[in-house]
Design a protein around this motif. Structure first.
Motif, PDB file in Angstrom:
ATOM      1  N   ASP A 194       0.833  -1.209   0.000  1.00 44.45           N
ATOM      2  CA  ASP A 194       0.000   0.000   0.000  1.00 44.45           C
ATOM      3  C   ASP A 194       0.865   1.255   0.000  1.00 44.45           C
ATOM      4  N   THR A 195       1.931   1.230   0.782  1.00 45.00           N
ATOM      5  CA  THR A 195       2.824   2.390   0.874  1.00 45.00           C
ATOM      6  C   THR A 195       3.539   2.623  -0.452  1.00 45.00           C
ATOM      7  N   LEU A 196       4.085   1.582  -1.018  1.00 47.63           N
ATOM      8  CA  LEU A 196       4.793   1.714  -2.288  1.00 47.63           C
ATOM      9  C   LEU A 196       3.846   2.146  -3.408  1.00 47.63           C
ATOM     10  N   ARG A 197       2.634   1.629  -3.412  1.00 48.33           N
ATOM     11  CA  ARG A 197       1.635   2.037  -4.408  1.00 48.33           C
ATOM     12  C   ARG A 197       1.287   3.521  -4.240  1.00 48.33           C
ATOM     13  N   GLU A 239       1.911   6.382  -7.048  1.00 47.89           N
ATOM     14  CA  GLU A 239       0.790   7.142  -7.612  1.00 47.89           C
ATOM     15  C   GLU A 239       0.886   8.637  -7.343  1.00 47.89           C
ATOM     16  N   HIS A 240       1.390   9.021  -6.153  1.00 47.81           N
ATOM     17  CA  HIS A 240       1.357  10.424  -5.744  1.00 47.81           C
ATOM     18  C   HIS A 240       2.731  11.090  -5.696  1.00 47.81           C
ATOM     19  N   GLY A 241       3.790  10.322  -5.834  1.00 46.49           N
ATOM     20  CA  GLY A 241       5.137  10.885  -5.803  1.00 46.49           C
ATOM     21  C   GLY A 241       5.625  11.099  -4.382  1.00 46.49           C
ATOM     22  N   PRO A 242       6.818  11.692  -4.268  1.00 46.24           N
ATOM     23  CA  PRO A 242       7.409  11.919  -2.944  1.00 46.24           C
ATOM     24  C   PRO A 242       6.497  12.773  -2.061  1.00 46.24           C
ATOM     25  N   MET A 243       6.508  12.472  -0.779  1.00 43.04           N
ATOM     26  CA  MET A 243       5.694  13.236   0.169  1.00 43.04           C
ATOM     27  C   MET A 243       6.269  13.098   1.567  1.00 43.04           C
ATOM     28  N   SER A 244       5.818  13.944   2.447  1.00 38.28           N
ATOM     29  CA  SER A 244       6.261  13.914   3.839  1.00 38.28           C
ATOM     30  C   SER A 244       5.599  12.744   4.563  1.00 38.28           C
ATOM     31  N   PRO A 245       6.176  12.335   5.696  1.00 40.68           N
ATOM     32  CA  PRO A 245       5.512  11.299   6.496  1.00 40.68           C
ATOM     33  C   PRO A 245       4.088  11.692   6.913  1.00 40.68           C
ATOM     34  N   GLU A 262       1.958  13.543   5.164  1.00 48.07           N
ATOM     35  CA  GLU A 262       1.098  13.335   3.996  1.00 48.07           C
ATOM     36  C   GLU A 262       0.878  11.846   3.745  1.00 48.07           C
ATOM     37  N   LEU A 263       1.939  11.073   3.842  1.00 49.84           N
ATOM     38  CA  LEU A 263       1.836   9.636   3.645  1.00 49.84           C
ATOM     39  C   LEU A 263       0.873   9.020   4.658  1.00 49.84           C
ATOM     40  N   GLY A 264       1.016   9.443   5.912  1.00 46.75           N
ATOM     41  CA  GLY A 264       0.124   8.959   6.956  1.00 46.75           C
ATOM     42  C   GLY A 264      -1.334   9.252   6.656  1.00 46.75           C
ATOM     43  N   LYS A 265      -1.627  10.455   6.135  1.00 44.01           N
ATOM     44  CA  LYS A 265      -3.013  10.800   5.786  1.00 44.01           C
ATOM     45  C   LYS A 265      -3.548   9.884   4.699  1.00 44.01           C
ATOM     46  N   HIS A 266      -2.727   9.594   3.704  1.00 41.81           N
ATOM     47  CA  HIS A 266      -3.156   8.707   2.620  1.00 41.81           C
ATOM     48  C   HIS A 266      -3.406   7.285   3.126  1.00 41.81           C
ATOM     49  N   LEU A 267      -2.606   6.850   4.095  1.00 34.05           N
ATOM     50  CA  LEU A 267      -2.681   5.462   4.565  1.00 34.05           C
ATOM     51  C   LEU A 267      -3.512   5.279   5.829  1.00 34.05           C
ATOM     52  N   GLY A 268      -3.970   6.385   6.410  1.00 31.68           N
ATOM     53  CA  GLY A 268      -4.735   6.287   7.651  1.00 31.68           C
ATOM     54  C   GLY A 268      -3.863   6.019   8.859  1.00 31.68           C
ATOM     55  N   SER A 291      -0.743   7.724  11.694  1.00 31.13           N
ATOM     56  CA  SER A 291      -0.189   8.952  12.249  1.00 31.13           C
ATOM     57  C   SER A 291       1.107   9.282  11.518  1.00 31.13           C
ATOM     58  N   GLU A 292       1.576  10.510  11.675  1.00 34.14           N
ATOM     59  CA  GLU A 292       2.861  10.904  11.093  1.00 34.14           C
ATOM     60  C   GLU A 292       3.987  10.028  11.641  1.00 34.14           C
ATOM     61  N   ASP A 293       3.972   9.779  12.957  1.00 33.86           N
ATOM     62  CA  ASP A 293       5.002   8.926  13.560  1.00 33.86           C
ATOM     63  C   ASP A 293       4.923   7.499  13.030  1.00 33.86           C
ATOM     64  N   GLY A 294       3.711   6.988  12.853  1.00 32.75           N
ATOM     65  CA  GLY A 294       3.546   5.650  12.304  1.00 32.75           C
ATOM     66  C   GLY A 294       4.076   5.565  10.879  1.00 32.75           C
ATOM     67  N   ALA A 295       3.782   6.580  10.081  1.00 38.91           N
ATOM     68  CA  ALA A 295       4.276   6.604   8.702  1.00 38.91           C
ATOM     69  C   ALA A 295       5.800   6.722   8.682  1.00 38.91           C
ATOM     70  N   ALA A 296       6.364   7.525   9.576  1.00 39.97           N
ATOM     71  CA  ALA A 296       7.831   7.667   9.640  1.00 39.97           C
ATOM     72  C   ALA A 296       8.480   6.339  10.020  1.00 39.97           C
TER      73      ALA A 296
END
Length: 64
Positions: A14-17, A21-27, A29-35, A37-42
């Motif tokens: 899911d993360t790689l997809r 699809e959306h290009g580089p982003m901050s943790p 932003e990534l967290g928002k897309h994946l549901g 937290s920022e810390d979880g995405a980091a």
């Protein structure tokens, strides 16, 4: 494959997809897309970096 391995495989895919699809982003932003937290995405990004699946391009100081 165990349930935990299945979960990691799904989250990795899911993360790689999302990044494909959306290009580089901050943790955050990534967290928002994946549901996540920022810390979880980091943490997820750190895991993927160790596996050689993604790379970190920018690092900035935290706001004061």
């Amino acid at each position: 494959m165990s349930d935990a391995e299945d979960w990691w495989a799904t989250v990795d895919a899911d993360t790689l997809r999302c990044l494909s699809e959306h290009g580089p982003m901050s943790p955050a932003e990534l967290g928002k897309h994946l549901g996540l937290s920022e810390d979880g995405a980091a943490s997820l990004v750190s895991h993927l970096v160790r596996e050689g699946k993604v790379r970190i391009c920018l690092v900035a100081t935290a706001p004061a």
